[in-house]
Scaffold this motif. Structure first.
Motif, PDB file in Angstrom:
ATOM      1  N   PRO A 168       0.812  -1.225   0.000  1.00  0.00           N
ATOM      2  CA  PRO A 168       0.000   0.000   0.000  1.00  0.00           C
ATOM      3  C   PRO A 168       0.849   1.281   0.000  1.00  0.00           C
ATOM      4  CG  PRO A 168      -0.960  -1.597   1.487  1.00  0.00           C
ATOM      5  CD  PRO A 168       0.361  -2.162   1.063  1.00  0.00           C
ATOM      6  N   SER A 169       1.890   1.314   0.829  1.00  0.00           N
ATOM      7  CA  SER A 169       2.768   2.494   0.866  1.00  0.00           C
ATOM      8  C   SER A 169       3.604   2.588  -0.396  1.00  0.00           C
ATOM      9  CB  SER A 169       3.681   2.421   2.094  1.00  0.00           C
ATOM     10  OG  SER A 169       2.930   2.403   3.278  1.00  0.00           O
ATOM     11  N   MET A 170       4.041   1.435  -0.914  1.00  0.00           N
ATOM     12  CA  MET A 170       4.822   1.428  -2.136  1.00  0.00           C
ATOM     13  C   MET A 170       4.000   1.984  -3.297  1.00  0.00           C
ATOM     14  SD  MET A 170       6.540  -1.772  -4.191  1.00  0.00           S
ATOM     15  CE  MET A 170       7.409  -2.384  -2.747  1.00  0.00           C
ATOM     16  N   THR A 171       2.752   1.563  -3.384  1.00  0.00           N
ATOM     17  CA  THR A 171       1.871   2.036  -4.455  1.00  0.00           C
ATOM     18  C   THR A 171       1.706   3.551  -4.381  1.00  0.00           C
ATOM     19  OG1 THR A 171       0.684  -0.074  -4.482  1.00  0.00           O
ATOM     20  CG2 THR A 171      -0.427   1.818  -5.463  1.00  0.00           C
ATOM     21  N   LYS A 172       1.622   4.088  -3.154  1.00  0.00           N
ATOM     22  CA  LYS A 172       1.471   5.540  -2.991  1.00  0.00           C
ATOM     23  C   LYS A 172       2.642   6.286  -3.605  1.00  0.00           C
ATOM     24  CE  LYS A 172      -1.230   5.555   1.305  1.00  0.00           C
ATOM     25  NZ  LYS A 172      -1.206   5.894   2.750  1.00  0.00           N
ATOM     26  N   CYS A 197      16.551  -7.642  -4.958  1.00  0.00           N
ATOM     27  CA  CYS A 197      17.315  -8.866  -5.105  1.00  0.00           C
ATOM     28  C   CYS A 197      16.465 -10.084  -4.751  1.00  0.00           C
ATOM     29  CB  CYS A 197      18.529  -8.832  -4.176  1.00  0.00           C
ATOM     30  SG  CYS A 197      19.797  -7.642  -4.639  1.00  0.00           S
ATOM     31  N   GLY A 198      16.994 -11.251  -5.089  1.00  0.00           N
ATOM     32  CA  GLY A 198      16.427 -12.493  -4.604  1.00  0.00           C
ATOM     33  C   GLY A 198      15.325 -13.088  -5.452  1.00  0.00           C
ATOM     34  N   ALA A 199      14.632 -14.040  -4.828  1.00  0.00           N
ATOM     35  CA  ALA A 199      13.612 -14.853  -5.502  1.00  0.00           C
ATOM     36  C   ALA A 199      12.261 -14.150  -5.485  1.00  0.00           C
ATOM     37  CB  ALA A 199      13.524 -16.221  -4.829  1.00  0.00           C
ATOM     38  N   VAL A 200      12.133 -13.104  -6.304  1.00  0.00           N
ATOM     39  CA  VAL A 200      10.946 -12.244  -6.256  1.00  0.00           C
ATOM     40  C   VAL A 200       9.958 -12.519  -7.387  1.00  0.00           C
ATOM     41  CG1 VAL A 200      12.129 -10.390  -5.022  1.00  0.00           C
ATOM     42  CG2 VAL A 200      12.142 -10.392  -7.516  1.00  0.00           C
ATOM     43  N   LYS A 201      10.108 -13.620  -8.097  1.00  0.00           N
ATOM     44  CA  LYS A 201       9.190 -13.897  -9.210  1.00  0.00           C
ATOM     45  C   LYS A 201       7.714 -13.835  -8.795  1.00  0.00           C
ATOM     46  CE  LYS A 201       8.076 -17.095 -12.943  1.00  0.00           C
ATOM     47  NZ  LYS A 201       8.386 -18.382 -13.608  1.00  0.00           N
ATOM     48  N   PRO A 202       7.324 -14.351  -7.598  1.00  0.00           N
ATOM     49  CA  PRO A 202       5.905 -14.269  -7.229  1.00  0.00           C
ATOM     50  C   PRO A 202       5.377 -12.843  -7.127  1.00  0.00           C
ATOM     51  CG  PRO A 202       7.057 -15.834  -5.820  1.00  0.00           C
ATOM     52  CD  PRO A 202       8.103 -15.112  -6.601  1.00  0.00           C
ATOM     53  N   LEU A 203       6.283 -11.869  -6.939  1.00  0.00           N
ATOM     54  CA  LEU A 203       5.866 -10.478  -6.771  1.00  0.00           C
ATOM     55  C   LEU A 203       5.808  -9.704  -8.081  1.00  0.00           C
ATOM     56  CD1 LEU A 203       7.921  -9.497  -3.586  1.00  0.00           C
ATOM     57  CD2 LEU A 203       5.574 -10.362  -3.696  1.00  0.00           C
ATOM     58  N   ILE A 204       6.335 -10.255  -9.162  1.00  0.00           N
ATOM     59  CA  ILE A 204       6.419  -9.482 -10.405  1.00  0.00           C
ATOM     60  C   ILE A 204       5.047  -9.017 -10.895  1.00  0.00           C
ATOM     61  CG2 ILE A 204       7.124  -9.534 -12.827  1.00  0.00           C
ATOM     62  CD1 ILE A 204       9.518 -11.225 -12.005  1.00  0.00           C
ATOM     63  N   PRO A 205       4.005  -9.852 -10.859  1.00  0.00           N
ATOM     64  CA  PRO A 205       2.692  -9.330 -11.262  1.00  0.00           C
ATOM     65  C   PRO A 205       2.247  -8.145 -10.410  1.00  0.00           C
ATOM     66  CG  PRO A 205       2.647 -11.725 -11.228  1.00  0.00           C
ATOM     67  CD  PRO A 205       3.952 -11.308 -10.599  1.00  0.00           C
ATOM     68  N   LYS A 206       2.561  -8.183  -9.109  1.00  0.00           N
ATOM     69  CA  LYS A 206       2.204  -7.060  -8.231  1.00  0.00           C
ATOM     70  C   LYS A 206       3.058  -5.838  -8.548  1.00  0.00           C
ATOM     71  CE  LYS A 206      -0.162  -5.244  -4.875  1.00  0.00           C
ATOM     72  NZ  LYS A 206      -1.625  -5.069  -4.970  1.00  0.00           N
ATOM     73  N   PHE A 207       4.330  -6.033  -8.861  1.00  0.00           N
ATOM     74  CA  PHE A 207       5.174  -4.912  -9.275  1.00  0.00           C
ATOM     75  C   PHE A 207       4.551  -4.218 -10.487  1.00  0.00           C
ATOM     76  CE2 PHE A 207       9.303  -7.136  -7.682  1.00  0.00           C
ATOM     77  CZ  PHE A 207       9.059  -6.704  -6.399  1.00  0.00           C
ATOM     78  N   ILE A 208       4.151  -5.001 -11.469  1.00  0.00           N
ATOM     79  CA  ILE A 208       3.569  -4.439 -12.693  1.00  0.00           C
ATOM     80  C   ILE A 208       2.283  -3.684 -12.370  1.00  0.00           C
ATOM     81  CG2 ILE A 208       2.544  -5.038 -14.923  1.00  0.00           C
ATOM     82  CD1 ILE A 208       4.522  -7.471 -14.929  1.00  0.00           C
ATOM     83  N   GLU A 209       1.444  -4.287 -11.537  1.00  0.00           N
ATOM     84  CA  GLU A 209       0.189  -3.638 -11.136  1.00  0.00           C
ATOM     85  C   GLU A 209       0.448  -2.328 -10.395  1.00  0.00           C
ATOM     86  OE1 GLU A 209      -3.270  -4.507  -7.807  1.00  0.00           O
ATOM     87  OE2 GLU A 209      -2.353  -6.232  -8.819  1.00  0.00           O
ATOM     88  N   THR A 210       1.520  -2.282  -9.623  1.00  0.00           N
ATOM     89  CA  THR A 210       1.869  -1.095  -8.843  1.00  0.00           C
ATOM     90  C   THR A 210       2.361   0.050  -9.712  1.00  0.00           C
ATOM     91  OG1 THR A 210       2.401  -2.490  -6.948  1.00  0.00           O
ATOM     92  CG2 THR A 210       3.364  -0.306  -6.943  1.00  0.00           C
ATOM     93  N   ILE A 238       7.209  -5.923 -18.523  1.00  0.00           N
ATOM     94  CA  ILE A 238       8.205  -5.266 -17.681  1.00  0.00           C
ATOM     95  C   ILE A 238       9.560  -5.393 -18.360  1.00  0.00           C
ATOM     96  CG2 ILE A 238       8.902  -7.267 -16.252  1.00  0.00           C
ATOM     97  CD1 ILE A 238       8.638  -5.346 -13.789  1.00  0.00           C
ATOM     98  N   CYS A 239      10.407  -4.377 -18.199  1.00  0.00           N
ATOM     99  CA  CYS A 239      11.762  -4.433 -18.742  1.00  0.00           C
ATOM    100  C   CYS A 239      12.693  -5.048 -17.701  1.00  0.00           C
ATOM    101  CB  CYS A 239      12.256  -3.033 -19.098  1.00  0.00           C
ATOM    102  SG  CYS A 239      11.330  -2.227 -20.413  1.00  0.00           S
ATOM    103  N   PHE A 240      13.721  -5.721 -18.190  1.00  0.00           N
ATOM    104  CA  PHE A 240      14.718  -6.324 -17.311  1.00  0.00           C
ATOM    105  C   PHE A 240      16.021  -5.541 -17.445  1.00  0.00           C
ATOM    106  CE2 PHE A 240      11.766  -9.802 -18.322  1.00  0.00           C
ATOM    107  CZ  PHE A 240      11.362 -10.122 -17.032  1.00  0.00           C
ATOM    108  N   TRP A 241      16.435  -4.968 -16.340  1.00  0.00           N
ATOM    109  CA  TRP A 241      17.655  -4.139 -16.298  1.00  0.00           C
ATOM    110  C   TRP A 241      18.621  -4.876 -15.374  1.00  0.00           C
ATOM    111  CZ3 TRP A 241      17.198   1.640 -17.240  1.00  0.00           C
ATOM    112  CH2 TRP A 241      18.400   2.322 -17.047  1.00  0.00           C
TER     113      TRP A 241
END
Length: 384
Positions: A252-256, A275-288, A316-319
């Motif tokens: 919620p704060s990140m989205t703000k 960093c790390g094993a964040v694949k489960p969060l990528i859809p949420k990153f995109i939504e954010t 999403i782009c990969f940098w």
């Protein structure tokens, strides 16, 4: 760079070195690499933009020679760092603007380690909130304008990256509270933890408000392509805390603040380092609203490059993900480095949406021949 960030193929894959404080190089690694090819190793000590990580901004003429496509504009990690840095024996130390203490032992540590947490002594979460101290940045607007102008004056033509002023929400939360207390707070006091995250997000928005004004006041809307932010949320094997807890307390704060950046600087692409094993969060990153993921730590669980490109390459782009820094770049042979760079370019380059950089900063333990094996391979194999 603009084509790559819009998922299109340009003449070659863009290359980043020192465009952010998580895609740079340590001063010692830089000196060794330059000397290895008989080049001038000199750099300005004042360009140590992240004293904690001991990374630098190389000289502009060297960035041009290395065909670097990015240039960083942004605050240093520690306000007034020259005044706070001290040395006793072999140990350097300083206290940052958040009252966190950091120490580094010469000839032992590659970077500074946090040795105290300003709010770790409180048992009552309300006492934590009452005693939280975050600097007010509103009085530093003129100072930031002067800094950004000075940085720009030293740069040539390249894609400008507006870089952050502090660590991520979860990182800052844990720096204030300490790791054990911080994780317990998130489990036992979610409402108060969310409130603290909001206060950190407001601090970030204060910085981005100044930066957005600067970009508009200087007429630089077409020059800044990226705003860089972060929050390390993964380990090698899993997320730091449950996905549900992150969605409830952190996102919620990140989205703000992500929304604030994109509204303040229309058209900007938001770069996010985790960093790390964040694949489960990528859809949420995109939504954010996150447009770019870094460092693409493909040796972590579930972070296979082919799968990431297949599943998320259009959204999403990969940098990052150019070469593994933990084992290959630091310990592998130059031949292995070259092979890995070529393999990863073959996977990630098609269709654009890829900026070449190693997985995180190039640390002191990277041999100079491996730096050049990486760069030569990118130079040889990055053309479309």
């Amino acid at each position: 760079m603009k084509l790559a960030l819009n998922h299109k193929e340009a003449d070659r894959v863009p290359y980043d070195l020192a465009g952010t404080t998580v895609t740079s190089i340590s001063g010692i690694a830089w000196e060794r690499a330059m000397k290895h090819r008989g080049l001038s190793p000199e750099f300005d000590d004042s360009k140590t933009v992240d004293i904690v990580s001991q990374i630098i901004i190389p000289p502009e003429e060297k960035l041009v020679e290395l065909k670097v496509d990015t240039r960083r504009i942004g605050a240093g990690r520690v306000l007034d760092q020259d005044k706070s840095l001290k040395k006793e024996g072999d140990t350097w130390s300083f206290i940052d603007q958040y009252n966190c203490r950091w120490e580094m032992v010469e000839r032992k540590d590659y970077y500074f380690n946090q040795t105290s947490h300003p709010l770790e002594q409180y048992e009552d979460i309300q006492d934590v909130l009452k005693n939280l101290t975050i600097p007010d940045l509103s009085c530093r607007k003129a100072e930031y304008y002067e800094l950004f102008d000075k940085q720009r004056a030293e740069l040539g033509e390249a894609a400008l990256v507006a870089d952050r002023n502090c660590a991520g929400l979860t990182e800052m939360f844990l720096r204030f509270r300490g790791y054990e207390n911080g994780y317990m707070d998130m489990a036992l006091y979610p409402d108060e933890s969310r409130e603290l995250m909001d206060l950190i997000a407001e601090h970030k928005m204060q910085y981005w408000d100044i930066f957005g004004d600067y970009i508009v006041d200087r007429g630089l809307q077409d020059s800044f392509l990226v705003a860089a932010e972060c929050d390390d949320l993964g380990t090698q094997q899993s997320l730091l805390v449950s996905e549900g807890m992150l969605e409830d307390i952190v996102f919620p704060s990140m989205t703000k603040y992500i929304s604030f950046i994109k509204n303040k600087i229309p058209g900007i692409k938001v770069f996010f380092h985790s960093c790390g094993a964040v694949k489960p969060l990528i859809p949420k990153f995109i939504e954010t609203g996150i447009d770019i993921l870094n460092p693409v730590q493909y040796t972590a669980s579930t972070m296979d490059l082919k799968g990431l490109k297949r599943d998320f390459g259009e959204d999403i782009c990969f940098w990052g993900g150019g070469v593994d820094t933990q084992e290959v770049l630091s310990k592998g042979s130059p031949e292995r480095v070259r092979d890995e760079v070529k393999k990863n370019l073959d996977i990630m380059a098609p269709g654009g949406g890829f900026v070449f950089v190693p997985v995180h900063n190039i640390q002191e333990d990277v041999p100079p021949e491996n730096f050049w094996a990486m760069w030569d391979a990118w130079n040889d194999f990055s053309a479309y």
